[in-house]
Scaffold this motif. Structure first.
Motif, PDB file in Angstrom:
ATOM      1  N   LEU A   1       5.542  14.286   1.695  1.00  0.00           N
ATOM      2  CA  LEU A   1       5.691  15.270   0.631  1.00  0.00           C
ATOM      3  C   LEU A   1       4.972  16.564   0.982  1.00  0.00           C
ATOM      4  CD1 LEU A   1       4.652  12.748  -2.144  1.00  0.00           C
ATOM      5  CD2 LEU A   1       7.004  13.407  -1.639  1.00  0.00           C
ATOM      6  N   SER A   2       5.186  17.581   0.158  1.00  0.00           N
ATOM      7  CA  SER A   2       4.397  18.801   0.289  1.00  0.00           C
ATOM      8  C   SER A   2       2.983  18.529  -0.223  1.00  0.00           C
ATOM      9  CB  SER A   2       5.029  19.931  -0.526  1.00  0.00           C
ATOM     10  OG  SER A   2       4.873  19.684  -1.919  1.00  0.00           O
ATOM     11  N   THR A   3       2.083  19.485  -0.020  1.00  0.00           N
ATOM     12  CA  THR A   3       0.703  19.311  -0.488  1.00  0.00           C
ATOM     13  C   THR A   3       0.657  19.116  -2.000  1.00  0.00           C
ATOM     14  OG1 THR A   3      -0.028  20.778   1.304  1.00  0.00           O
ATOM     15  CG2 THR A   3      -1.608  20.334  -0.472  1.00  0.00           C
ATOM     16  N   ASP A   4       1.365  19.958  -2.731  1.00  0.00           N
ATOM     17  CA  ASP A   4       1.340  19.855  -4.195  1.00  0.00           C
ATOM     18  C   ASP A   4       1.940  18.536  -4.676  1.00  0.00           C
ATOM     19  OD1 ASP A   4       0.212  22.334  -4.175  1.00  0.00           O
ATOM     20  OD2 ASP A   4       1.990  23.408  -4.867  1.00  0.00           O
TER      21      ASP A   4
ATOM     22  N   VAL B   1       0.858  -1.180   0.000  1.00  0.00           N
ATOM     23  CA  VAL B   1       0.000   0.000   0.000  1.00  0.00           C
ATOM     24  C   VAL B   1       0.892   1.226   0.000  1.00  0.00           C
ATOM     25  CG1 VAL B   1      -1.855   1.252   1.147  1.00  0.00           C
ATOM     26  CG2 VAL B   1      -1.746  -1.232   1.336  1.00  0.00           C
ATOM     27  N   SER B   2       0.559   2.188  -0.854  1.00  0.00           N
ATOM     28  CA  SER B   2       1.347   3.407  -0.975  1.00  0.00           C
ATOM     29  C   SER B   2       0.467   4.602  -0.624  1.00  0.00           C
ATOM     30  CB  SER B   2       1.882   3.536  -2.404  1.00  0.00           C
ATOM     31  OG  SER B   2       2.650   4.703  -2.559  1.00  0.00           O
ATOM     32  N   VAL B   3       0.920   5.416   0.338  1.00  0.00           N
ATOM     33  CA  VAL B   3       0.143   6.551   0.828  1.00  0.00           C
ATOM     34  C   VAL B   3       1.003   7.813   0.781  1.00  0.00           C
ATOM     35  CG1 VAL B   3      -1.255   7.461   2.724  1.00  0.00           C
ATOM     36  CG2 VAL B   3      -1.074   4.982   2.382  1.00  0.00           C
ATOM     37  N   ALA B   4       0.416   8.919   0.361  1.00  0.00           N
ATOM     38  CA  ALA B   4       1.138  10.194   0.300  1.00  0.00           C
ATOM     39  C   ALA B   4       0.494  11.211   1.243  1.00  0.00           C
ATOM     40  CB  ALA B   4       1.146  10.742  -1.124  1.00  0.00           C
TER      41      ALA B   4
END
Length: 313
Positions: free
Chosen positions: A140-143, A106-109
């Motif tokens: 990460l950042s929001t963008d 599972v990959s989550v940002a």
């Protein structure tokens, strides 16, 4: 009228292999670096790019002895390549999971502090329940979080996002309270409450504009016709807290950081919520087909957030 002598548009018939090679070369700006990453010979990497250039009839990369520079056409192609490969990568993760909870990934940002402040509880419980499933957290950042979800590098993300997005499903969960964070001996720490007008008098440690927190702060000050001075602009919440502790300025941060703020021996004072919109949302790609593990973790995160943000003081 259509010019009868115009050349017909021929199908390009790109392959996924070509797309994968192109993406790595584009990102590394190096044939030798791409060959190492892809475990291919440098001549094979170069040949794949040449075949793509033959199909489009133009150069994708300007080559020299020292560097590889993408052309404008390559810049445009890269965005589409990321979307196509993102879809394929998401599909592969789903297939590898075999529709069960015994294996998979599972990959989550999310931003680093969203990971700590809002995802930690659900992710920890999920890991204990399904230890064989690998969880990848992209901080990460929001963008950047939005880009990772759009391009399929993450199954879903958590972000403060305003408005709609043409390629995302946005599920708003709650509206976060904003806090002013300062050193324990700061003048604001002794006040029972702090207004945005009082805050404007103090220099701030500001996050870069790629973070939704900074955009929220700017929007609130503008709506109140106030201005503030930035002492230092930083790229992480941890840096903002550290510089605030050093007395360089104060930081305006979301409520999910207050636990960490307390661990640093700092003070966090809630700011008036009227007219402040800092929504926390779960984001997924439109019509995304999540694997069983990703869907389960997403449900766990949703339930954890719907119970309400952590208690703050």
């Amino acid at each position: 009228m259509i010019n009868g002598s115009a050349k017909p548009v021929l199908p390009m018939n790109f392959t996924l292999r070509e797309f994968r090679v192109f993406r790595v070369v584009y990102e590394l700006r190096s044939f030798s670096g791409a060959s190492q990453t892809l475990h291919m010979t440098q001549s094979a990497v170069s040949k794949v790019c040449q075949e793509m250039e033959s199909k489009v009839g133009q150069r994708l990369f300007e080559r020299s002895t020292r560097k590889v520079v993408p052309t404008l056409l390559a810049d445009q192609l890269y965005r589409h390549v990321c979307e196509v490969l993102g879809t394929m990568d998401a599909a592969e993760r789903s297939m590898r999971s075999l529709l069960n909870m015994e294996a998979g990934e599972v990959s989550v940002a999310a931003s680093p502090m969203l990971c700590v402040g809002l995802l930690r509880k659900a992710v920890t419980a999920f890991h204990h329940a399904y230890p064989a499933i690998r969880i990848g957290l992209h901080e990460l950042s929001t963008d950047e979080t939005i880009d990772y979800v759009v391009n399929g590098k993450a199954d879903f993300g958590l972000a403060s996002i305003e408005g709609a997005h043409p390629k995302l499903t946005i599920e708003h969960v709650f509206n976060e309270t904003m806090f002013v964070v300062c050193a324990a001996d700061h003048a604001l720490a002794r006040k029972r409450s702090v207004s945005w007008e009082q805050l404007a008098a103090w220099p701030q440690i500001s996050l870069h504009p790629t973070f939704s927190t900074r955009r929220t702060v700017d929007r609130v000050f503008a709506s109140r016709r106030l201005a503030y001075a930035t002492a230092i602009e930083v790229g992480t919440v941890l840096s903002a807290i550290s510089f605030a502790k050093a007395g360089v300025g104060v930081a305006v941060l979301p409520g999910y950081v207050t636990e960490l703020v307390g661990e640093f021996g700092m003070v966090a004072k809630a700011l008036p919520a009227e007219g402040v919109e800092h929504p926390i949302a779960i984001i997924t790609r439109h019509n995304a087909m999540l694997s069983a593990p990703a869907a389960r973790l997403l449900d766990d995160v949703r339930q954890s957030l719907e119970q309400g943000p952590r208690a703050t003081s």
